[in-house]
Design an enzyme around this catalytic site. Structure first.
Site, PDB file in Angstrom:
ATOM      1  N   PHE A  43     -31.262  11.742  71.651  1.00 25.75           N
ATOM      2  CA  PHE A  43     -31.404  11.671  70.491  1.00 25.75           C
ATOM      3  C   PHE A  43     -30.367  12.643  70.026  1.00 25.75           C
ATOM      4  O   PHE A  43     -30.099  13.822  70.293  1.00 25.75           O
ATOM      5  CB  PHE A  43     -32.981  12.433  70.111  1.00 25.75           C
ATOM      6  N   ASP A  45     -35.114  18.346  77.497  1.00 28.09           N
ATOM      7  CA  ASP A  45     -35.813  17.957  76.317  1.00 28.09           C
ATOM      8  C   ASP A  45     -36.925  17.033  76.387  1.00 28.09           C
ATOM      9  O   ASP A  45     -36.868  16.009  76.851  1.00 28.09           O
ATOM     10  CB  ASP A  45     -34.820  17.341  75.199  1.00 28.09           C
ATOM     11  N   TYR A  87     -44.774  17.220  67.294  1.00 31.36           N
ATOM     12  CA  TYR A  87     -45.728  16.637  66.215  1.00 31.36           C
ATOM     13  C   TYR A  87     -45.755  15.250  66.778  1.00 31.36           C
ATOM     14  O   TYR A  87     -46.072  14.251  66.002  1.00 31.36           O
ATOM     15  CB  TYR A  87     -44.937  16.752  65.046  1.00 31.36           C
ATOM     16  N   LYS A  88     -45.349  15.006  68.063  1.00 33.35           N
ATOM     17  CA  LYS A  88     -45.528  13.562  68.627  1.00 33.35           C
ATOM     18  C   LYS A  88     -46.813  13.397  69.433  1.00 33.35           C
ATOM     19  O   LYS A  88     -48.062  13.319  68.937  1.00 33.35           O
ATOM     20  CB  LYS A  88     -44.383  13.126  69.616  1.00 33.35           C
ATOM     21  N   ARG A 115     -40.152  -0.268  68.033  1.00 32.81           N
ATOM     22  CA  ARG A 115     -40.678   0.878  68.984  1.00 32.81           C
ATOM     23  C   ARG A 115     -42.060   1.137  68.805  1.00 32.81           C
ATOM     24  O   ARG A 115     -42.499   1.307  67.583  1.00 32.81           O
ATOM     25  CB  ARG A 115     -39.899   1.898  68.681  1.00 32.81           C
TER      26      ARG A 115
END
Lengths: 400, 400
Positions: free
Chosen positions: B132, B201, B226-227, B375
């Site tokens: 990312f 990560d 937050y995922k 996705r």
């Protein structure tokens, strides 16, 4: 004059001042009780607009719209939008302030950014020797990581400490302990004459008095939003980068939110222009939108009016303390001259920790600062003259 | 077998799988509607416990207790307390995780910290070439500020790229785009054999599958909340520093919250021991305590159970897509082997942006990633097999 007469006269004076106070009506826009809250310079009181807004953000924007809110609820652009709300309060035109991260993180961006703006051959950072500690710790780290050294100087000594090696100067607009207001225009001017970059920490001035960032040519500034801006516990801080420096601002925290095309997911970093260049990671939406609601109260009020009332409040508090508290029991370390005073009064007191504990127990909330300071902050949006008189009276009862 | 029969059979299968799913009961702990929400790998759905908690934090803790809440409501210690709640989900014993700041800021702390742990003579940072983007941008800045260079390598090439100059390696546990799960144990082991420091990560793995930080000897790790942890938009990230490295962890962001005596207001920095050393500035309380409420759902569930269901969900989605979608119209870029798969499925599709727009309009929410990726994230806490079958069916209707 007897003590009783003095009390009665100061009570009457307080009532008169409250009756004439054009900001008095704003108190109803905050959630307050019978407590005299003089700790708004640590954590501002809850604005009445906040709970409903936060509930909407949580239940509807997050709960119902979910991911769509990044666009539809304006989440993505909140850091710049809310920055533009803060801008007039600190004398900045729009497009120069971005909200996000803690003050400490923003100090790091600003000081590293300042050193890089200063350019080659300048390798010393001057830091306010009386600063709130985090600024000094972070400046030390910024220095270490940019090949600079740090020198601690009192703000009054900055002009004589400046030299051809000075890269940046990090100063507090108002000292967190004493409440002393430093001379931002003349210090900024001296820093510029030496060819250095001025970074101001506005934590204890923004929302309490005019700052004039644009007018005085400040280069970079940071501040928190949970004191006089009432954003809530740990609400995000902000970074100001003067418009003509934005293209050269080189952030040490170039997160994806500061990319010119964040959703392009490019492996090469290319910074956005303008205020968004100061962004880093995903903005903290709950806290940020609580802050946005908290700032609405400023639609009706100018910072100049707030400053006038602030000085009247601190003057009146000092008068009441002088009248009520036995001489020698407390000593103000806050400057008496208006030009040198922020929006707080700090009283040195031998048993300050215990006195503050008892003050709070009696409904007068200030805070204690090491080693012997009673600290009282005056937020003109919701503190009245009656509060001030009561605070001094309760204090006198405790230390008399 | 006719298409209709297949549909009917897969629908029956979905119902059977849902009936046997021991996690199905957790769905009621989230605020969901008729939408099939397969974007929890971007923003997790709202846990039902959050709105009430946030209201209490705003109205009572902030509004009534105000400054007292730093002690009385446990605000001050929230970063470590909530870190300890995340710890078991990523296979960490207590006392090693601290919550706060964004992922990007934590990547900066971790990578700079890793380089400093690696010591003299090591001046290269290896970064996942498919990362990312923010991790790469921040690693580049960390390298610039520590005298290192960055080399981008695919995770599979890390072992051969390691050498005596390697200081640190920054890798993603699960690739944000393809959903590929990288081999954390063997890569960490290879990094250690080369004498370098491993930084992982966990944004796309924490809460979706076992990580085993302690078991595999990971040095430092970061992740967002937050995922799959459902902390809310922009909720604070976290930093893991392995216990035996904590005393040598040297943060580039030594804010006052990481001081051994933060309220001593000392001008000299002396870092706290343990996880709090990773703190920086004042923690963002509203978002942090929303996260704390969101994590309560994990009291009843193990990460191993979640992983089992996650693989069943992605397997079933791939089966349904294979059955429903005309061959060649979409192509999975997510590995088929369980050992290589995270909790998402990424489908390459020619007109992916438009297909996703229409999917969302028809109540199936995934997201689009440049240049041609559909996705879909599968959060086992609230996604069911019926959802999965419906998503594939709607997709087939759009691209068929």
């Amino acid at each position: 004059m007897s003590e009783l007469t003095e009390r009665s006269e100061l009570s009457i004076k307080a009532a008169e001042l409250d009756a004439a106070d054009e900001l008095a009506k704003l108190r109803s826009q905050f959630v307050l009780d019978d407590v005299v809250y003089l700790d708004g310079n640590s954590l501002g009181a809850l604005p009445a607009a906040v709970p409903g807004r936060v509930e909407d953000v949580v239940r509807r924007q997050w709960g119902e719209l979910r991911i769509r809110s990044w666009d539809e609820s304006g989440w993505w652009t909140a850091p710049e939008r809310i920055g533009d709300r803060i801008a007039p309060l600190v004398g900045a035109a729009a497009g120069q302030i971005v909200v996000g991260d803690s003050t400490s993180v923003n100090v790091f961006k600003a000081v590293v950014g300042a050193v890089r703006l200063a350019g080659e051959g300048r390798d010393e950072i001057l830091v306010d020797a009386t600063t709130f500690p985090t600024d000094g710790y972070i400046a030390q780290s910024a220095a270490r990581m940019t090949g600079c050294t740090v020198r601690a100087v009192t703000p009054r000594d900055v002009p004589s400490a400046l030299g051809p090696r000075t890269a940046a100067v990090l100063l507090n607009h108002v000292d967190y302990r004493t409440g002393r207001l430093h001379d931002l225009p003349s210090l900024t001017s001296a820093i510029h004459e030496a060819g250095a970059v001025a970074v101001w920490d506005l934590c204890h001035s923004a929302g309490a008095l005019p700052v004039g960032l644009d007018e005085h040519g400040v280069d970079l500034a940071v501040g928190c939003t949970y004191k006089y801006l009432n954003g809530g516990p740990g609400s995000p801080a902000y970074l100001y980068v003067r418009r003509d420096l934005q293209d050269r601002f080189d952030s040490p925290l170039p997160g994806w939110n500061s990319h010119v095309d964040p959703f392009g997911m490019r492996s090469e970093y290319e910074p956005a222009g303008g205020a968004p260049r100061g962004r880093v990671g995903t903005p903290d939406i709950l806290s940020m939108l609580a802050l946005e609601a908290a700032l609405e109260v400023w639609e009706e009020v100018s910072i100049e009016t707030v400053r006038t009332k602030s000085l009247a409040l601190t003057d009146f508090f000092l008068d009441c303390v002088a009248a009520y508290v036995p001489e020698g029991r407390v000593e103000s370390v806050t400057p008496s001259a208006h030009a040198d005073r922020g929006s707080q009064v700090a009283l040195r007191c031998d048993d300050a920790r215990e006195v503050m504990r008892r003050l709070i127990a009696q409904g007068v909330v200030g805070d204690f600062r090491e080693p012997d300071i009673l600290r009282f902050g005056f937020t003109p949006l919701y503190v009245g003259f009656g509060d001030v008189e009561r605070a001094a009276r309760v204090l006198a009862g405790l230390v008399g």
